[in-house]
Enzyme design. Structure first.
Site, PDB file in Angstrom:
ATOM      1  N   HIS A 114       0.848  -1.182   0.000  1.00  0.00           N
ATOM      2  CA  HIS A 114       0.000   0.000   0.000  1.00  0.00           C
ATOM      3  C   HIS A 114       0.891   1.242   0.000  1.00  0.00           C
ATOM      4  CE1 HIS A 114       0.489  -0.829   4.461  1.00  0.00           C
ATOM      5  NE2 HIS A 114       0.924   0.408   4.365  1.00  0.00           N
TER       6      HIS A 114
HETATM    7  P1  TYD Z   1      -2.141  -4.181   7.772  1.00  0.00           P
HETATM    8  O1  TYD Z   1      -2.444  -2.813   7.252  1.00  0.00           O
HETATM    9  O2  TYD Z   1      -2.606  -5.352   6.966  1.00  0.00           O
HETATM   10  O3  TYD Z   1      -0.583  -4.301   8.018  1.00  0.00           O
HETATM   11  P2  TYD Z   1       0.620  -4.088   6.958  1.00  0.00           P
HETATM   12  O4  TYD Z   1       1.266  -2.799   7.385  1.00  0.00           O
HETATM   13  O5  TYD Z   1       1.491  -5.247   7.083  1.00  0.00           O
HETATM   14  O6  TYD Z   1       0.000  -3.907   5.619  1.00  0.00           O
HETATM   15  O7  TYD Z   1      -2.726  -4.270   9.243  1.00  0.00           O
HETATM   16  C1  TYD Z   1      -3.027  -5.496   9.875  1.00  0.00           C
HETATM   17  C2  TYD Z   1      -4.171  -5.271  10.856  1.00  0.00           C
HETATM   18  O8  TYD Z   1      -3.777  -4.390  11.890  1.00  0.00           O
HETATM   19  C3  TYD Z   1      -5.393  -4.660  10.216  1.00  0.00           C
HETATM   20  O9  TYD Z   1      -6.526  -5.274  10.804  1.00  0.00           O
HETATM   21  C4  TYD Z   1      -5.339  -3.215  10.623  1.00  0.00           C
HETATM   22  C5  TYD Z   1      -4.648  -3.275  11.960  1.00  0.00           C
HETATM   23  N1  TYD Z   1      -3.849  -2.071  12.290  1.00  0.00           N
HETATM   24  C6  TYD Z   1      -4.242  -1.277  13.337  1.00  0.00           C
HETATM   25  O10 TYD Z   1      -5.282  -1.520  14.012  1.00  0.00           O
HETATM   26  N2  TYD Z   1      -3.481  -0.189  13.666  1.00  0.00           N
HETATM   27  C7  TYD Z   1      -2.350   0.106  12.991  1.00  0.00           C
HETATM   28  O11 TYD Z   1      -1.673   1.101  13.323  1.00  0.00           O
HETATM   29  C8  TYD Z   1      -1.949  -0.727  11.885  1.00  0.00           C
HETATM   30  C9  TYD Z   1      -0.709  -0.431  11.090  1.00  0.00           C
HETATM   31  C10 TYD Z   1      -2.724  -1.815  11.580  1.00  0.00           C
END
Ligand code: TYD
Length: 141
Positions: free
Chosen positions: A52
């Site tokens: 992303h």
């Molecule tokens: P995700 O965005 O998939 O992580 P990556 O950075 O690896 O793409 O996030 C995984 C899960 O964690 C999703 O359910 C959203 C949650 N999340 C939060 O609640 N707070 C945060 O600050 C972040 C980065 C993720």
């Protein structure tokens, strides 16, 4: 080195006992107010995370244990650049529109992320084609 992506060598206070790194908001190492900290660990072998871009978020990534590779792509047609993080004094500052993917997590790797904003879904671009379109539109402005 890509624009908006910068390696930051973190100042380690080493002595006979070992190493210590202290990070402070608005320092030369963390040029933003830290509003959120999260860390990624216990990663499934072979997994790729991220995939992303963020519209305004600024982040400092540090692999505090083990290693991983951060693949950064500006969406301008140039090849993505891989940044390997394999020691706790290596930071990667990502600011502005950069498509990022986290690869090659070693067993036991812990990736720490300092972020300039609270978690905000509307700041995410999760579709690569939409990301490229927004990069091109910003260029035309
Ligand atoms: P995700 O965005 O998939 O992580 P990556 O950075 O690896 O793409 O996030 C995984 C899960 O964690 C999703 O359910 C959203 C949650 N999340 C939060 O609640 N707070 C945060 O600050 C972040 C980065 C993720």
């Amino acid at each position: 080195m890509l624009q908006n992506v910068q390696r930051i060598k973190l100042d380690s206070k080493g002595d006979a006992r070992g190493q210590l790194i202290a990070l402070e908001t608005f320092s030369s190492q963390v040029p933003f107010e830290v509003k959120r900290v999260y860390y990624i660990f216990d990663t499934t072998p072979g997994t790729v995370r991220g995939k992303h871009a963020h519209k305004v978020l600024r982040q400092l990534l540090i692999c505090v244990s083990g290693s991983c590779v951060i693949r950064c792509d500006k969406g301008d047609g140039a090849e993505p650049v891989d940044y390997s993080l394999d020691w706790p004094d290596q930071g990667l500052l990502i600011e502005g529109m950069v498509w990022r993917e986290m690869h090659n997590f070693s067993k036991g790797a812990v990736l720490l992320v300092l972020a300039s904003e609270h978690y905000e879904l509307s700041d995410y671009i999760r579709d690569y084609d939409v990301f490229v379109k927004e990069v091109n539109e910003a260029k035309e402005r």
